[in-house]
Design a protein around this motif. Sequence first.
Motif, PDB file in Angstrom:
ATOM      1  N   LEU A 108       0.877  -1.168   0.000  1.00  0.00           N
ATOM      2  CA  LEU A 108       0.000   0.000   0.000  1.00  0.00           C
ATOM      3  C   LEU A 108       0.912   1.214   0.000  1.00  0.00           C
ATOM      4  O   LEU A 108       1.808   1.316   0.841  1.00  0.00           O
ATOM      5  CB  LEU A 108      -0.898   0.021   1.231  1.00  0.00           C
ATOM      6  N   GLN A 109       0.706   2.123  -0.949  1.00  0.00           N
ATOM      7  CA  GLN A 109       1.586   3.284  -1.042  1.00  0.00           C
ATOM      8  C   GLN A 109       0.777   4.548  -1.286  1.00  0.00           C
ATOM      9  O   GLN A 109      -0.154   4.566  -2.090  1.00  0.00           O
ATOM     10  CB  GLN A 109       2.611   3.108  -2.168  1.00  0.00           C
ATOM     11  N   ASP A 110       1.146   5.596  -0.578  1.00  0.00           N
ATOM     12  CA  ASP A 110       0.529   6.905  -0.785  1.00  0.00           C
ATOM     13  C   ASP A 110       1.099   7.523  -2.060  1.00  0.00           C
ATOM     14  O   ASP A 110       2.291   7.829  -2.147  1.00  0.00           O
ATOM     15  CB  ASP A 110       0.840   7.808   0.420  1.00  0.00           C
ATOM     16  N   VAL A 111       0.253   7.680  -3.088  1.00  0.00           N
ATOM     17  CA  VAL A 111       0.692   8.233  -4.378  1.00  0.00           C
ATOM     18  C   VAL A 111      -0.050   9.535  -4.664  1.00  0.00           C
ATOM     19  O   VAL A 111      -0.299   9.884  -5.813  1.00  0.00           O
ATOM     20  CB  VAL A 111       0.465   7.216  -5.518  1.00  0.00           C
ATOM     21  N   THR A 112      -0.401  10.264  -3.622  1.00  0.00           N
ATOM     22  CA  THR A 112      -1.191  11.485  -3.771  1.00  0.00           C
ATOM     23  C   THR A 112      -0.495  12.503  -4.665  1.00  0.00           C
ATOM     24  O   THR A 112      -1.122  13.093  -5.553  1.00  0.00           O
ATOM     25  CB  THR A 112      -1.476  12.101  -2.394  1.00  0.00           C
ATOM     26  N   ASP A 113       0.801  12.715  -4.441  1.00  0.00           N
ATOM     27  CA  ASP A 113       1.520  13.733  -5.222  1.00  0.00           C
ATOM     28  C   ASP A 113       1.500  13.400  -6.707  1.00  0.00           C
ATOM     29  O   ASP A 113       1.184  14.261  -7.542  1.00  0.00           O
ATOM     30  CB  ASP A 113       2.964  13.844  -4.727  1.00  0.00           C
ATOM     31  N   SER A 114       1.848  12.157  -7.048  1.00  0.00           N
ATOM     32  CA  SER A 114       1.889  11.784  -8.463  1.00  0.00           C
ATOM     33  C   SER A 114       0.494  11.761  -9.071  1.00  0.00           C
ATOM     34  O   SER A 114       0.303  12.133 -10.231  1.00  0.00           O
ATOM     35  CB  SER A 114       2.556  10.410  -8.631  1.00  0.00           C
ATOM     36  N   LYS A 115      -0.520  11.341  -8.297  1.00  0.00           N
ATOM     37  CA  LYS A 115      -1.884  11.307  -8.805  1.00  0.00           C
ATOM     38  C   LYS A 115      -2.406  12.716  -9.060  1.00  0.00           C
ATOM     39  O   LYS A 115      -3.056  12.970 -10.094  1.00  0.00           O
ATOM     40  CB  LYS A 115      -2.796  10.586  -7.806  1.00  0.00           C
ATOM     41  N   GLU A 116      -2.125  13.643  -8.159  1.00  0.00           N
ATOM     42  CA  GLU A 116      -2.580  15.017  -8.365  1.00  0.00           C
ATOM     43  C   GLU A 116      -1.887  15.647  -9.569  1.00  0.00           C
ATOM     44  O   GLU A 116      -2.509  16.408 -10.323  1.00  0.00           O
ATOM     45  CB  GLU A 116      -2.326  15.839  -7.095  1.00  0.00           C
ATOM     46  N   THR A 117      -0.603  15.320  -9.771  1.00  0.00           N
ATOM     47  CA  THR A 117       0.098  15.799 -10.961  1.00  0.00           C
ATOM     48  C   THR A 117      -0.538  15.233 -12.221  1.00  0.00           C
ATOM     49  O   THR A 117      -0.742  15.940 -13.213  1.00  0.00           O
ATOM     50  CB  THR A 117       1.580  15.401 -10.900  1.00  0.00           C
ATOM     51  N   GLU A 118      -0.860  13.933 -12.180  1.00  0.00           N
ATOM     52  CA  GLU A 118      -1.506  13.285 -13.320  1.00  0.00           C
ATOM     53  C   GLU A 118      -2.857  13.922 -13.620  1.00  0.00           C
ATOM     54  O   GLU A 118      -3.197  14.190 -14.782  1.00  0.00           O
ATOM     55  CB  GLU A 118      -1.684  11.796 -13.024  1.00  0.00           C
ATOM     56  N   LEU A 119      -3.649  14.168 -12.573  1.00  0.00           N
ATOM     57  CA  LEU A 119      -4.961  14.787 -12.765  1.00  0.00           C
ATOM     58  C   LEU A 119      -4.828  16.208 -13.321  1.00  0.00           C
ATOM     59  O   LEU A 119      -5.630  16.629 -14.161  1.00  0.00           O
ATOM     60  CB  LEU A 119      -5.726  14.812 -11.439  1.00  0.00           C
TER      61      LEU A 119
END
Length: 609
Positions: free
Chosen positions: A210-221
């Motif tokens: 389980l990994q927090d990928v908030t930064d990369s996901k927000e960049t992708e969005l």
Amino acid sequence: MAKNNGNMQVIKEDNIKEGSYYHSGFDAVVRKNDTVQFNQMFPLKTSKDYSDSALGVLSTREKNQRLRKGLFTNPDKETIKEFDLRKFKAEPATPGVNEADALRKETEQLAKMCSWGYTIDSQEFFCTEFVHTLLRIPAGKTISDFHSFLPYFVEEDRETLSSDWSQALRSGKAFSSVTRLGHVQENTWIRLSINPVYKEGILIKMIGTLQDVTDSKETELKVTGEKEKAEQATKAKSEFVSLMSHEIRTPLNAIMGLTYLLLQEENIDQKHKENLQSIHFSSQNMLALINNTLDFSRIEAGKIEIEKVNFQLTDLLKKIHRSLSNRALEKQLDFSLCIGENTPAEVAGDPARLTQVLNNLMSNAIKFTNKGSVKLSVDVVYQSDNDWVLEFSVADTGVGIPEDRQQQIFESFVQASAATHRQYGGTGLGLAITKKIVELQNGSILLKSTPGEGSVFSVRLRFVKPSASYDSHQSFGQDTLFNSTLKDAKVLVIDDNAMNNMVASKLLSSWQAEVDTAGDGLAALEKIKVNTYDLVLMDLQMPVMNGFDAIAEIRKMGYNMPIIALTANASEEEKKRILAIGGNDYLTKPFVPQELHDKIQQSLQPVCL
């Protein structure tokens, strides 16, 4: 004193004092003499869990602790004993359990990731402690199985995650998905992944992360959102250009049609004829600007397609030359066409795009040449059994282009100078469009120019040999066109614009066709039911029933007379749609009367003999 001896560091035993510094990357080998030598080897470990330390025999744990501190105290000297190196077994020293566990925890925190596993046989589920921090699990809550994760994710993803887990257990396949935490206010994105572990072909466990990928996901969005905005802006621009094109083309069609009809009158006053010719010339210039703007918009949107049909190359070149002869004659230019003796009469390629390229280059040459000549020539530069590479050259004796501007003029909205626009007009799109069309066909364009002496534009394009598998492009020469009539042809013209209906009707009547009209698709269907028509000219954008629906309904009713669509939207999508619903051909408004006659004559050859 310490001294270097190759890769060894030698320290006198008498110089070893309490608290003296020791580099933990070295290990000591005790010899029978009065010195201790250090080398860069791993510590040696005995089978009795004793290690040959820098200054004696210590327990492994104590040795490791002192190595990490880098210190050896004076009492270490008393522990030195003689020993037989052959009794020792060399093994790398390992850190203690607590240190490894601390390192793992620090790594998880830095990576914002925890791990978990599930043993198939025992059905035991286990995970690292960081899972509680990562998923914001309240104190007192435990994780006993995979489904214990699900309440902490958004509700709409739980069923999918549960299904993925069940499928992974059944199929033994890995999966990965990204979801959000559902019990916290801020958006926190978690990537959940699972991988199977096999032993001798048998699935023994599942391990996952389980990994927090908030930064990369927000960049992708953010990137996705910006891309969608750009696509919407491009689409809106394309639709706006198409709409404006339609709105301008409709009245321009009436201007060009009526001007043509007036110029056909025999007893027209010379002064009026000159005025009409000026109107006709200006309307053609306006049409060229509209076409260039629309083409540029379509090229930017990637909606230009290159077709491959059989066509008569030499006839096409003669037609292009003839169509521009009047402009050259007005400026008293020597306007010539030179076709190389090896040039094939018929090839397969895109005649429409070739016409557009040569028209742009030759129109520019005539525009920027005040005296002298303009010459179009074609030669074969390569030939094989299957294809040719042809070079088309347009040479003029015009104003020329400075060397520092020769590459820039192929860019959008760029002209040789500001004075060029003031003196000659134009948008600066012609050469940019020409270059893009040539490159879409994997061709090349080259410019050679000298200011005050003229320019030569050379275009190289590849054409293949004609084949029965390709459609054939047919065109009628100017002499053939106006020596023929449409006598006995009964044509129904359908257009909601009264002016366009009138212009089309007058043109057809001048060619001795019998004409009937309707204002929309529904009215046209009623007329078709009670009358017999040899051909239908159908506008597409109409109230009550548009042209698309009307064409489809005509074919559904079983009528098979030729239908030519009249459209102000010259997009490839619209052309394909016309043919798909049963239209035989299409003509873009405003149309040149000659083009309309060509289309009708081609469709009604059996009638107009």
